[in-house]
Enzyme design. Structure first.
Site, PDB file in Angstrom:
ATOM      1  N   VAL C  16      45.634  42.662  46.885  1.00 38.31           N
ATOM      2  CA  VAL C  16      44.621  43.163  47.897  1.00 38.31           C
ATOM      3  C   VAL C  16      43.749  41.672  48.016  1.00 38.31           C
ATOM      4  O   VAL C  16      43.586  41.282  47.089  1.00 38.31           O
ATOM      5  CB  VAL C  16      44.161  44.418  47.272  1.00 38.31           C
ATOM      6  CG1 VAL C  16      44.846  45.639  47.230  1.00 38.31           C
ATOM      7  CG2 VAL C  16      43.449  43.940  45.746  1.00 38.31           C
ATOM      8  N   CYS C  17      42.780  42.022  48.892  1.00 31.55           N
ATOM      9  CA  CYS C  17      41.980  41.011  48.850  1.00 31.55           C
ATOM     10  C   CYS C  17      40.755  41.079  47.945  1.00 31.55           C
ATOM     11  O   CYS C  17      40.506  42.030  47.357  1.00 31.55           O
ATOM     12  CB  CYS C  17      41.241  40.886  50.465  1.00 31.55           C
ATOM     13  SG  CYS C  17      42.133  40.764  51.567  1.00 31.55           S
ATOM     14  N   PRO C  18      40.251  40.072  47.354  1.00 31.86           N
ATOM     15  CA  PRO C  18      40.658  38.458  47.871  1.00 31.86           C
ATOM     16  C   PRO C  18      41.721  37.945  46.936  1.00 31.86           C
ATOM     17  O   PRO C  18      41.943  36.618  47.479  1.00 31.86           O
ATOM     18  CB  PRO C  18      39.150  37.756  47.330  1.00 31.86           C
ATOM     19  CG  PRO C  18      38.790  38.580  46.215  1.00 31.86           C
ATOM     20  CD  PRO C  18      38.937  39.995  46.327  1.00 31.86           C
TER      21      PRO C  18
END
Lengths: 222, 355, 80
Positions: C16-18
């Site tokens: 998942v970001c970041p």
């Protein structure tokens, strides 16, 4: 009424809380709804490796009271919301904005006109930090930045970078601005610290925008 | 980097000037602490949290100053985790053995440390000051800048000063920022960067005046030639002065037993006139030059005594250039600067000058 | 479009970001300028953020191609 509220116990809230305690503030209210993650640690020095998973407010409260025996700390494990912000901030000398979301920051900024409790704004994006005090009469976030940016303006991953020590300077500065305000009514000095190339610090003088929906006289409902 | 390090330092790695390489650099340069107080311990906490190994042997810890490092036992306390234990609990990388060591110190502290980068926390008047110096910085300038400063702040100002010190140290490790800089925090917390004073100690700035100086010294051979290099708004220029030793020796042989082949003196009248003229043009003496005919280019005992009678230099802001002239040609030189407590001498290359 | 020939392949479809861009950035650091990184990613946020972040840091986005399994393939050329 020597109590100060810190909304958000992250990169800004940690140094702000330490600065306030060092300055002799006797009561702190810590408000934060997050648990500690590993990636928080480089910029949130109250928290140690073994604290991952615990709530930020409880660990910070423990460490603060251990370091300052005369200090009274209320630890509230919640996010500030439109329905709760006025009640949470009321009764405090001022509040430190240690939040990291646009919505929370505008919520705090807008509350000043209603509660009269000043909020010291702090924002760190990558290698630039901005700090200024929002008090009755403004200027407020809307005077500076206009309406809050929409969802499509959400920054990309690269903008999530933060240097812990820069947040440390900003959070400590927020605390000191709250303790010793010197802005004339209706204007504020915005401290900008730019650490991208050479370390540069600027001071911008900003005035309240007349009729501002955030801080203008029309908003001062009881 | 290990998986847990990539996760821990992810937000630092994302910074454009940092990246994985920058984080590796931070992990590879440690900070030796010296001094004590809440500013130093705040800086230590931020550095350790950010991955910089921290050595605490030179730190004095008093209770009530620990701040973020709360829980560590103070000096004289028998029980509880040590400062090293707390730093390690904050970040295991803080206890790693780095490739290199820089230092982080609070004033007052022993000034002479060669470790770089060096970050110093002190004060001047009611402002807190933090200085940063890397390997390129002039040690004499750093010493002079620190020389008149007061002790590091305590209380509310200490946290901001400490965080700033950590920031400067990390920036220097990452290669950001100038070789020598200082940042001031005024009583309201406002941040101001200060520019380093013009360095009078590095010889490179002399070069434009050098050809004229060397020609004069060669012309004076076999006597010692002398003069000064002045620096002003338009740059540097050479001003020769007559070697008055022979005249003084003629008047007072026992007081002046040497000869102009082994000693030099400025005629006081000439010297005063030069200083007045320089002052009027906004110039100052930045280097005193003289030659040793057929001798070494070392700064002799007589040279030292003449430059600093009683141990204090007559011109503390000026450097000295001693040139060995042999068979009428300038062959080698030494450059001498004052670092605040002693003369520091180094060879100065004359190669590359047009003949 | 014809697929660029990558020097390195990275699968961040589970991130998942970041962290997505952290991995991408670290992978790009190991390449020489001009070399191509192929990235498999999944999700709206990574699809928006990773190419945008790469561009900001001076890399060229050569293409983004949806795959049958719902993931995307992204090709980045280091330093443009």
């Amino acid at each position: 009424m020597d109590a100060v509220a810190i909304v958000g116990m992250g990169g800004l809230g940690c140094p702000a809380s330490l600065t306030l305690a060092q300055a002799g503030v006797k009561r702190l209210t810590l408000i934060d709804g997050d648990r500690i993650e590993l990636s928080n640690l480089p910029r949130q020095p109250w928290y140690r490796t073994a604290d991952v998973g615990r709530t930020k407010v409880s660990v910070a409260a423990e460490r603060l009271t251990a370091a300052f025996p005369g200090l009274l700390v209320s630890a509230l494990f919640e996010h500030v919301r439109p329905e709760t912000v006025d009640r949470l901030l009321g009764g405090h000398r001022f509040a430190v904005d240690g939040t990291d979301g646009v919505a929370a920051k505008y919520l705090l900024s807008d509350s000043v006109a209603r509660t009269g409790v000043p909020v010291v704004f702090g924002g760190v994006v990558q290698l630039e930090a901005r700090v200024f005090r929002i008090a009755l009469g403004g200027p407020c976030l809307r005077c500076l930045f206009g309406e809050p940016p929409g969802a499509e303006d959400v920054p990309s991953c690269a903008r999530a970078g933060v240097l812990g020590a820069l947040a440390g300077v900003a959070g400590a500065l927020q605390a000191r601005l709250g303790l010793s305000p010197d802005d004339p009514p209706g204007s504020a000095r915005v401290h900008v610290i730019d650490a991208r190339g050479a370390l540069r610090a600027r001071l911008l003088s900003v005035s309240a925008v007349p009729g501002c929906p955030g801080c203008g006289r029309e908003r001062r409902a009881a | 980097m290990r998986e847990d390090q990539i996760e821990r330092y992810s937000r630092t790695i994302l910074l454009q000037p940092v990246g994985g390489r920058g984080q590796e650099a931070l992990l590879g340069t440690g900070a030796r602490l010296a001094g004590g107080g809440p500013a130093l311990l705040t800086a230590a906490a931020y550095l350790a949290a950010g991955g910089t190994p921290v050595a605490v042997d030179g730190a004095q810890v008093a209770p009530g100053e620990l701040g973020f490092l709360s829980g560590a036992r103070g000096a004289g306390e028998p029980a509880g985790p040590s400062l090293v234990d707390v730093l390690q609990a904050l970040n295991p990388d803080a206890a790693a053995e780095p490739r290199d060591w820089g230092c982080l110190l609070t004033l007052p502290a022993t000034r002479a440390t060669g470790a770089r980068p060096q970050v110093t926390i002190g004060a001047r008047g009611d402002a807190s000051l933090v200085w940063g110096a890397d390997a390129r910085a002039c040690a004499a300038c750093l010493g002079a800048w620190l020389g008149s400063a007061g002790p590091a702040p305590a209380g509310a100002a200490a946290v901001e000063a400490g965080a700033l010190a950590a920031l400067l140290f990390q920036r220097l490790v990452l290669g950001l920022g100038p070789a020598l800089s200082a940042v001031a925090l005024d009583p309201g917390g406002m941040v101001q960067e200060l520019s380093a004073p013009r360095c009078p100690h590095r010889p490179g700035f002399l070069l434009p005046a050098l050809p004229a100086a060397l020609r004069h010294l060669e012309d004076c051979h076999p006597e010692e030639g002398c003069g000064v290099i002045l620096e002003g708004p338009e740059g540097v220029r050479w001003v020769p002065l007559a070697n008055a030793y022979a005249r003084w020796a003629a008047r007072d042989p026992s007081g002046f037993p040497r000869s102009p082949r082994s000693a030099f003196l400025f005629e006081p009248v000439d010297w005063l006139a030069l200083l007045r003229a320089a002052d009027a043009r906004g110039e100052h003496v930045c280097c005193v030059v003289h030659s040793h005919p057929d001798g070494s280019s070392g700064f002799s005992a007589e040279d030292r005594a003449q430059a600093a009678p009683g141990g204090s230099p007559l011109l503390p802001g000026a450097s000295h250039l001693v040139v060995s002239v042999q068979a009428g040609r300038a062959e080698s030189a030494n450059w001498v600067s004052w670092d605040g407590s002693a003369f520091v001498e180094a060879p100065f290359s004359l190669s590359g000058r047009p003949s | 479009m014809s697929r660029p020939e990558p020097s390195l392949v990275l699968d961040i479809s589970a991130e998942v970001c970041p962290m997505t861009y952290v991995r991408t950035k670290l992978a790009l650091e190991t390449l020489r300028p001009g070399e191509v990184l192929e990235v498999r990613l999944r999700g709206d946020e990574p699809r928006r953020n990773v190419p945008a972040s790469a561009r900001v840091e001076g890399h060229a986005v050569l293409g983004l191609e949806p795959q049958a399994d719902g993931s995307d393939l992204l090709w980045l050329r280091k330093d443009g």
